[in-house]
Design an enzyme around this catalytic site. Structure first.
Site, PDB file in Angstrom:
ATOM      1  N   GLY A  92       7.127   5.435  -2.866  1.00  0.00           N
ATOM      2  CA  GLY A  92       7.557   4.982  -4.179  1.00  0.00           C
ATOM      3  C   GLY A  92       8.581   3.874  -4.063  1.00  0.00           C
ATOM      4  O   GLY A  92       9.226   3.710  -3.023  1.00  0.00           O
ATOM      5  N   GLN A 152      15.559  -1.352  -6.720  1.00  0.00           N
ATOM      6  CA  GLN A 152      15.558  -1.520  -5.270  1.00  0.00           C
ATOM      7  C   GLN A 152      15.182  -2.940  -4.853  1.00  0.00           C
ATOM      8  O   GLN A 152      15.396  -3.327  -3.707  1.00  0.00           O
ATOM      9  CB  GLN A 152      14.583  -0.530  -4.611  1.00  0.00           C
ATOM     10  CG  GLN A 152      15.022   0.918  -4.763  1.00  0.00           C
ATOM     11  CD  GLN A 152      14.082   1.867  -4.044  1.00  0.00           C
ATOM     12  OE1 GLN A 152      13.095   2.310  -4.603  1.00  0.00           O
ATOM     13  NE2 GLN A 152      14.380   2.153  -2.786  1.00  0.00           N
ATOM     14  N   CYS A 201      14.984   6.928   1.955  1.00  0.00           N
ATOM     15  CA  CYS A 201      14.943   5.922   0.907  1.00  0.00           C
ATOM     16  C   CYS A 201      14.876   4.545   1.550  1.00  0.00           C
ATOM     17  O   CYS A 201      15.620   4.280   2.497  1.00  0.00           O
ATOM     18  CB  CYS A 201      16.198   6.044   0.036  1.00  0.00           C
ATOM     19  SG  CYS A 201      16.215   4.906  -1.345  1.00  0.00           S
ATOM     20  N   LEU A 202      14.004   3.691   1.031  1.00  0.00           N
ATOM     21  CA  LEU A 202      13.881   2.338   1.585  1.00  0.00           C
ATOM     22  C   LEU A 202      15.194   1.563   1.448  1.00  0.00           C
ATOM     23  O   LEU A 202      15.424   0.606   2.186  1.00  0.00           O
ATOM     24  CB  LEU A 202      12.743   1.584   0.893  1.00  0.00           C
ATOM     25  CG  LEU A 202      11.343   2.197   1.086  1.00  0.00           C
ATOM     26  CD1 LEU A 202      10.306   1.418   0.293  1.00  0.00           C
ATOM     27  CD2 LEU A 202      10.962   2.253   2.551  1.00  0.00           C
ATOM     28  N   HIS A 232      13.476  11.723  -7.276  1.00  0.00           N
ATOM     29  CA  HIS A 232      14.138  10.726  -6.413  1.00  0.00           C
ATOM     30  C   HIS A 232      13.935   9.322  -6.989  1.00  0.00           C
ATOM     31  O   HIS A 232      14.885   8.546  -7.123  1.00  0.00           O
ATOM     32  CB  HIS A 232      13.553  10.820  -4.998  1.00  0.00           C
ATOM     33  CG  HIS A 232      14.024   9.742  -4.069  1.00  0.00           C
ATOM     34  ND1 HIS A 232      14.697  10.002  -2.893  1.00  0.00           N
ATOM     35  CD2 HIS A 232      13.926   8.380  -4.141  1.00  0.00           C
ATOM     36  CE1 HIS A 232      14.997   8.848  -2.300  1.00  0.00           C
ATOM     37  NE2 HIS A 232      14.528   7.858  -3.032  1.00  0.00           N
ATOM     38  N   GLU A 233      12.682   9.036  -7.332  1.00  0.00           N
ATOM     39  CA  GLU A 233      12.327   7.693  -7.785  1.00  0.00           C
ATOM     40  C   GLU A 233      13.011   7.345  -9.101  1.00  0.00           C
ATOM     41  O   GLU A 233      13.582   6.268  -9.263  1.00  0.00           O
ATOM     42  CB  GLU A 233      10.803   7.628  -7.935  1.00  0.00           C
ATOM     43  CG  GLU A 233      10.241   6.289  -7.666  1.00  0.00           C
ATOM     44  CD  GLU A 233      10.744   5.739  -6.358  1.00  0.00           C
ATOM     45  OE1 GLU A 233      11.341   4.660  -6.407  1.00  0.00           O
ATOM     46  OE2 GLU A 233      10.572   6.388  -5.305  1.00  0.00           O
ATOM     47  N   HIS A 254      16.714   6.386  -9.316  1.00  0.00           N
ATOM     48  CA  HIS A 254      17.060   4.975  -9.075  1.00  0.00           C
ATOM     49  C   HIS A 254      17.298   4.226 -10.390  1.00  0.00           C
ATOM     50  O   HIS A 254      18.073   3.279 -10.436  1.00  0.00           O
ATOM     51  CB  HIS A 254      15.940   4.264  -8.310  1.00  0.00           C
ATOM     52  CG  HIS A 254      15.962   4.493  -6.827  1.00  0.00           C
ATOM     53  ND1 HIS A 254      17.016   4.104  -6.032  1.00  0.00           N
ATOM     54  CD2 HIS A 254      15.059   5.052  -5.982  1.00  0.00           C
ATOM     55  CE1 HIS A 254      16.753   4.426  -4.771  1.00  0.00           C
ATOM     56  NE2 HIS A 254      15.572   5.004  -4.712  1.00  0.00           N
TER      57      HIS A 254
HETATM   58 NI    NI Z   1      14.712   5.702  -2.919  1.00  0.00          NI
END
Ligand code: NI
Length: 177
Positions: free
Chosen positions: A41, A46, A95-96, A137-138, A141
């Site tokens: 995701g 991000q 997480c990226l 989680h997504e 953000h």
């Molecule tokens: Ni993340």
């Protein structure tokens, strides 16, 4: 982590925003980024766009958490999440935006999501288990929250390679978004 956009509450999109070529291009870029990074995701903050948009794509298949249902690439605009059952479970999240780290985070495992798609149509989904974790989680953000905010015991924040070496969790058992 540390970029101010990741800590902002992102702004909702209006239906008229959806037709803009800039938004279509952003989504295409996000899909490329997600595929390149190998995550499940990606949320717009991000990539430094403070808007309430996220994409999720889950290959599915067997894991130690059981059979995970696949989710084809889906765009979520202005998503709202409702916890249907407070019973929670913990997953090692990544997480990226926080490369190289994993953290054990407990979250409710039964949620309902209501969002708009890129065509401006509202849809709903009910998620259980691992998928409920991924969605929370997504969408965190979009409210300026990162998974590290949920870690209650800092011993549960570790380097990815240490997790594999010392905690005995394989690649298929974690989320990275
Ligand atoms: Ni993340």
């Amino acid at each position: 982590m540390g970029h101010p956009t990741l800590r902002q509450v992102a702004r909702p999109l209006e239906p008229r925003d959806l037709a803009s070529p800039a938004l279509q291009e952003l989504v295409a870029d996000m899909v490329d980024t997600l595929h390149h990074a190998g995550g499940v995701g990606l949320a717009a903050p991000q990539v430094d766009e403070s808007i309430r948009l996220a994409i999720i794509e889950i290959p599915g298949g067997a894991s130690r958490y059981g059979e995970i249902p696949p989710l084809p690439l889906t765009v979520f605009i202005n998503p709202e999440i409702e916890v249907l059952d407070e019973a929670s479970a913990a997953f090692w999240e990544g997480c990226l935006s926080i490369p190289g780290l994993r953290g054990l985070v407990e979250r409710p495992q039964h949620v309902k999501v209501r969002a708009m798609n890129i065509a401006g149509l509202t849809f709903e989904m009910e998620l259980n288990g691992f998928l409920a974790t991924v969605f929370q989680h997504e969408f965190d953000h979009l409210d300026g929250r990162l998974y590290v905010d949920h870690i209650k015991d800092s011993r549960n924040l570790v380097f990815e390679d240490m997790l594999e070496r010392h905690v005995g969790v394989g690649h298929g058992d974690k989320t990275r978004d």
